[in-house]
Scaffold this motif. Structure first.
Motif, short mmCIF file in Angstrom:
data_model
loop_
_atom_site.label_atom_id
_atom_site.label_comp_id
_atom_site.label_asym_id
_atom_site.label_seq_id
_atom_site.Cartn_x
_atom_site.Cartn_y
_atom_site.Cartn_z
N THR A 196 0.84 -1.20 0.00
CA THR A 196 0.00 0.00 0.00
C THR A 196 0.87 1.25 0.00
OG1 THR A 196 -1.74 -1.19 1.20
CG2 THR A 196 -1.89 1.20 1.17
N ILE A 197 1.96 1.24 0.76
CA ILE A 197 2.89 2.37 0.74
C ILE A 197 3.51 2.53 -0.65
CG2 ILE A 197 5.11 3.20 1.64
CD1 ILE A 197 2.72 3.64 3.48
N PHE A 198 3.81 1.42 -1.29
CA PHE A 198 4.35 1.46 -2.65
C PHE A 198 3.37 2.15 -3.60
CE2 PHE A 198 4.62 -0.72 -6.84
CZ PHE A 198 5.91 -0.37 -7.19
N PHE A 199 2.10 1.74 -3.55
CA PHE A 199 1.09 2.36 -4.40
C PHE A 199 0.90 3.83 -4.05
CE2 PHE A 199 -0.25 -2.00 -5.38
CZ PHE A 199 -0.52 -1.88 -6.73
N GLN A 232 16.86 6.33 -9.45
CA GLN A 232 17.57 5.04 -9.50
C GLN A 232 18.65 4.98 -8.43
OE1 GLN A 232 18.65 5.22 -13.71
NE2 GLN A 232 17.38 3.42 -14.10
N GLN A 233 19.39 6.06 -8.27
CA GLN A 233 20.45 6.09 -7.27
C GLN A 233 19.87 5.91 -5.87
OE1 GLN A 233 23.57 6.08 -7.86
NE2 GLN A 233 24.55 6.60 -5.91
N LEU A 234 18.77 6.59 -5.62
CA LEU A 234 18.08 6.47 -4.34
C LEU A 234 17.64 5.03 -4.09
CD1 LEU A 234 16.31 7.92 -1.96
CD2 LEU A 234 14.46 7.67 -3.61
N TRP A 235 17.01 4.44 -5.08
CA TRP A 235 16.44 3.10 -4.94
C TRP A 235 17.53 2.04 -4.76
CZ3 TRP A 235 11.85 1.07 -3.94
CH2 TRP A 235 11.61 -0.26 -4.25
N SER A 288 14.69 -7.89 -10.19
CA SER A 288 13.62 -8.03 -11.17
C SER A 288 12.56 -6.94 -11.01
CB SER A 288 12.97 -9.41 -11.02
OG SER A 288 11.85 -9.54 -11.86
N LEU A 289 12.15 -6.67 -9.76
CA LEU A 289 11.16 -5.62 -9.52
C LEU A 289 11.73 -4.26 -9.88
CD1 LEU A 289 8.39 -4.77 -8.43
CD2 LEU A 289 9.43 -4.59 -6.16
N THR A 290 13.00 -4.04 -9.60
CA THR A 290 13.64 -2.76 -9.93
C THR A 290 13.56 -2.50 -11.43
OG1 THR A 290 15.16 -2.87 -8.06
CG2 THR A 290 15.84 -1.51 -9.93
N HIS A 291 13.83 -3.52 -12.23
CA HIS A 291 13.76 -3.37 -13.69
C HIS A 291 12.36 -2.94 -14.13
CE1 HIS A 291 14.38 -4.16 -17.94
NE2 HIS A 291 13.36 -5.00 -17.93
N LYS A 292 11.34 -3.59 -13.59
CA LYS A 292 9.96 -3.28 -13.98
C LYS A 292 9.53 -1.92 -13.45
CE LYS A 292 8.88 -8.18 -14.11
NZ LYS A 292 8.25 -9.33 -13.43
N LEU A 293 9.94 -1.60 -12.23
CA LEU A 293 9.58 -0.31 -11.64
C LEU A 293 10.15 0.84 -12.45
CD1 LEU A 293 8.55 1.58 -9.40
CD2 LEU A 293 10.64 1.04 -8.11
N PHE A 294 11.41 0.73 -12.87
CA PHE A 294 12.02 1.86 -13.56
C PHE A 294 11.64 1.94 -15.03
CE2 PHE A 294 14.24 2.26 -9.64
CZ PHE A 294 14.38 3.64 -9.52
N GLY A 353 1.25 2.21 -17.44
CA GLY A 353 0.24 1.64 -16.56
C GLY A 353 0.80 1.02 -15.30
N GLY A 354 2.05 0.57 -15.33
CA GLY A 354 2.68 0.02 -14.14
C GLY A 354 2.24 -1.37 -13.74
N MET A 355 1.54 -2.07 -14.63
CA MET A 355 1.01 -3.38 -14.24
C MET A 355 2.08 -4.45 -14.10
SD MET A 355 -2.09 -3.37 -13.39
CE MET A 355 -2.22 -5.16 -13.30
N ASP A 356 3.19 -4.32 -14.82
CA ASP A 356 4.25 -5.32 -14.67
C ASP A 356 4.78 -5.34 -13.24
OD1 ASP A 356 5.55 -6.49 -17.50
OD2 ASP A 356 4.26 -4.75 -17.72
N ALA A 357 5.02 -4.15 -12.69
CA ALA A 357 5.48 -4.07 -11.30
C ALA A 357 4.39 -4.52 -10.34
CB ALA A 357 5.92 -2.64 -10.98
N THR A 358 3.14 -4.16 -10.64
CA THR A 358 2.03 -4.55 -9.77
C THR A 358 1.90 -6.06 -9.68
OG1 THR A 358 0.81 -2.52 -10.29
CG2 THR A 358 -0.46 -4.36 -9.42
N LEU A 359 1.97 -6.74 -10.82
CA LEU A 359 1.83 -8.19 -10.80
C LEU A 359 3.01 -8.86 -10.11
CD1 LEU A 359 0.29 -8.94 -14.31
CD2 LEU A 359 -0.85 -8.85 -12.10
#
Length: 233
Positions: free
Chosen positions: A76-79, A109-112, A150-156, A182-188
């Motif tokens: 939820t914090i992510f969303f 990216q540096q932050l993450w 993997s999540l980092t790749h989809k998020l960015f 849409g961000g669905m790759d990271a969501t899934l």
């Protein structure tokens, strides 16, 4: 009754037992109110509450109705953070003065990747960074580095397209861009996180049938959202 997902001509070799879906109606998360109260408290502390907070937060527990509450709070914090970013700098935002403060993708990216924020940024970005770091801290404490990567790749990919939408002149170009905005790759991918059931790259990346299925599943809610929200936008 669960329905096995498989392809008659291209079976998901060795992994069909991991993929099921149900047509039965699902109840909401039994700890919905607790999750929302905890998430709201965190969002307040991080100062990432913008107009429409309730509308874009309340649905999150329903996405993961059987997941542990602590992980649903994390997500939820992510969303909340992504909606905070979109509300301030998204393509629907018309405030030019905010566009001038739009964060650089390299800085995010540096932050993450490092977990170290740039303290010289304006307050509006410190709040964004705080939300990202809050989720990152929870994430790295609970997952294998391979999932974080993997999540980092989809998020960015999402952030790149959200912060710098591509120009398009065709429906095909719009759909290609919308896949990432849409961000669905990271969501899934977060389903793996909340249920602690991590699908292997041999399925997620290398299997042609499954990658095509991901593409279709990711586009469906994104384009549906566009259709249903068209009158408002």
């Amino acid at each position: 009754m669960p329905i096995e997902l498989s392809a008659p001509t291209t079976p998901v070799l060795g992994h069909s037992h991991l993929i099921t879906m149900s047509v039965a109606p699902k109840a909401g998360h039994p700890q919905h109110d607790y999750i929302m109260a905890q998430a709201y408290e965190l969002a307040q502390a991080l100062n990432i509450i913008t107009e429409g907070y309730d509308a874009y937060s309340d649905f999150v527990p329903a996405l993961f109705p059987e997941a542990p509450a602590d992980r649903v709070i994390d997500v939820t914090i992510f969303f909340n953070t992504l909606y905070y970013l979109d509300n301030l700098f998204g393509e629907d935002t018309l405030a030019a003065e905010r566009q001038d403060l739009k964060p650089a993708l390299e800085g995010l990216q540096q932050l993450w990747l490092t977990g170290k924020p740039d303290t010289s940024v304006p307050p509006i970005l410190k709040q964004l960074y705080g939300g990202m770091l809050a989720f990152r801290e929870r994430l790295v404490a609970k997952v294998h580095p391979a999932f974080f990567k993997s999540l980092t790749h989809k998020l960015f990919l999402h952030l790149q397209h959200a912060l710098h939408p591509a120009d398009f002149t065709t429906v095909g170009g719009y759909i290609s861009s919308r896949r990432w905005t849409g961000g669905m790759d990271a969501t899934l991918a977060l389903y793996d996180y909340v249920y602690e059931n991590y699908l292997p790259d041999s399925l997620l990346v290398d299997h042609p049938y499954f990658t095509r299925m991901q593409y279709v599943v990711n586009l469906h809610p994104t384009l549906s959202n566009d259709i249903f929200s068209y009158p408002a936008e």
